[in-house]
Design a protein around this motif. Structure first.
Motif, PDB file in Angstrom:
ATOM      1  N   ARG A 238       0.818  -1.218   0.000  1.00 22.30           N
ATOM      2  CA  ARG A 238       0.000   0.000   0.000  1.00 22.30           C
ATOM      3  C   ARG A 238       0.849   1.263   0.000  1.00 22.30           C
ATOM      4  O   ARG A 238       0.583   2.207  -0.747  1.00 22.30           O
ATOM      5  CB  ARG A 238      -0.935   0.012   1.219  1.00 22.30           C
ATOM      6  CG  ARG A 238      -2.041  -1.017   1.147  1.00 22.30           C
ATOM      7  CD  ARG A 238      -2.785  -1.131   2.467  1.00 22.30           C
ATOM      8  NE  ARG A 238      -3.404   0.116   2.839  1.00 22.30           N
ATOM      9  CZ  ARG A 238      -3.093   0.809   3.930  1.00 22.30           C
ATOM     10  NH1 ARG A 238      -2.131   0.394   4.741  1.00 22.30           N
ATOM     11  NH2 ARG A 238      -3.718   1.925   4.206  1.00 22.30           N
ATOM     12  N   GLY A 239       1.871   1.299   0.845  1.00 20.09           N
ATOM     13  CA  GLY A 239       2.695   2.499   0.932  1.00 20.09           C
ATOM     14  C   GLY A 239       3.399   2.806  -0.370  1.00 20.09           C
ATOM     15  O   GLY A 239       3.380   3.953  -0.848  1.00 20.09           O
ATOM     16  N   ARG A 242       0.902   4.076  -3.001  1.00 24.50           N
ATOM     17  CA  ARG A 242       0.508   5.471  -2.824  1.00 24.50           C
ATOM     18  C   ARG A 242       1.592   6.426  -3.306  1.00 24.50           C
ATOM     19  O   ARG A 242       1.303   7.474  -3.896  1.00 24.50           O
ATOM     20  CB  ARG A 242       0.178   5.725  -1.352  1.00 24.50           C
ATOM     21  CG  ARG A 242      -1.121   5.065  -0.916  1.00 24.50           C
ATOM     22  CD  ARG A 242      -1.367   5.222   0.567  1.00 24.50           C
ATOM     23  NE  ARG A 242      -2.665   4.700   0.944  1.00 24.50           N
ATOM     24  CZ  ARG A 242      -3.099   4.605   2.191  1.00 24.50           C
ATOM     25  NH1 ARG A 242      -2.309   4.979   3.190  1.00 24.50           N
ATOM     26  NH2 ARG A 242      -4.308   4.125   2.456  1.00 24.50           N
TER      27      ARG A 242
END
Length: 312
Positions: A238-239, A242
């Motif tokens: 996820r990081g 993003r």
């Protein structure tokens, strides 16, 4: 009658007929197939209008990626067992009325524009030397009207934020299982698609191509990986995801603020560094566009998916 004139006439009739068939069809799968065919015909029409950049974008994004998104949406609808008779896009009369209003507005805007005006072609040609690139479309998109392009990538960023927010807690549909032939074709196509996408990015400084076209082709790599099961988004990604979503827009805005120092206007690139800055922005935009389009196809945020699987 000239052969090309006859071809253009047939193409125009085919476009109108295909658009009408998309609205009239009741079978959703047939509707999506007709929409993809309409997109391919539109790309061909842009080629005939001497707009290869728009044709590439239409074929890659308007037809390829959008067609994949519609097919996945249909998969979700069938999984949820939506009633077969329920119209997907609303009543045909309402769709036809809206299309008629938009068409009349476009015709009105065209008729209100004096045809004797030369437009922006002379101004673009006069300032090409200061743009940093040799292709006029790239000069317009990344230099002369860079604010428009910046807003376009902001729209993509907002879209993925909205999708990840809306689909939290939505159960993941089981991924389709590809046969050996399809999986083999996907493995063969992946390296070639990456090369083509990188080429379109590089050649955009000199010829039709650029970030959106290259990003859409590389996004197809992501779609193939997702469909073939070669990659599965995990919560730990996820990081990084993003960062990749934002990096193109952030770099574009940072370059605009950087060049505005020293009394310059926003996006008024220094002549000696214009090409370098534009290619840097385009490279990062390509990465962001590709990741965003692939993520839009996947749908939900990896963390939400993990939570759903844990509950099940």
């Amino acid at each position: 009658m000239d052969a090309l004139v006859l071809f253009d006439l047939i193409l125009a009739i085919a476009l109108v007929a295909m658009a009408a068939s998309v609205l009239a069809m009741r079978d959703r799968f047939a509707m999506i197939v007709a929409f993809v065919v309409f997109g391919l015909l539109s790309a061909l029409a842009w080629v005939r209008l001497s707009a290869p950049d728009v044709a590439l974008a239409e074929a890659a994004i308007g037809t390829g990626v959008t067609g994949a998104l519609l097919l996945k949406t249909l998969h979700h609808l069938r999984r949820e067992r939506i009633a077969a008779g329920a119209p997907l896009f609303g009543p045909i009369a309402a769709n036809a009325a809206l299309c008629a209003v938009v068409t009349l507005a476009c015709i009105g805007a065209f008729l209100a524009t004096p045809l004797e005006q030369p437009g922006l072609i002379p101004a673009v040609a006069q300032n090409m030397a200061a743009s940093g690139v040799e292709h006029p479309v790239t000069a317009v998109l990344l230099n002369f009207r860079a604010f428009d392009t910046l807003m376009e990538v902001v729209v993509l960023l907002v879209a993925i934020v909205a999708v990840w927010s809306i689909e939290r807690g939505v159960a993941q549909a089981p991924a389709p299982v590809l046969g050996e032939v399809y999986a083999g074709v996907a493995r063969l196509a992946l390296p070639a698609a990456v090369v083509v996408g990188a080429y379109l990015l590089w050649v955009g400084a000199y010829a039709p191509g650029g970030a959106f076209q290259g990003g859409a082709v590389i996004a197809a790599v992501g779609l193939l990986l997702l469909i073939a099961g070669g990659y599965r988004p995990l919560p730990g990604h996820r990081g990084a995801a993003r960062v990749v979503f934002v990096i193109g827009t952030a770099a574009f805005a940072a370059v605009a603020l950087f060049v505005a120092q020293g009394g310059r206007a926003t996006f008024e690139y220094p002549l000696d560094h214009a090409k370098t800055l534009i290619m840097l922005v385009e490279a990062l935009l390509t990465i962001s566009i590709a990741a965003t389009l692939a993520a839009l196809f996947h749908g939900r945020e990896p963390l939400a998916l993990a939570k759903m699987e844990t509950r099940q």
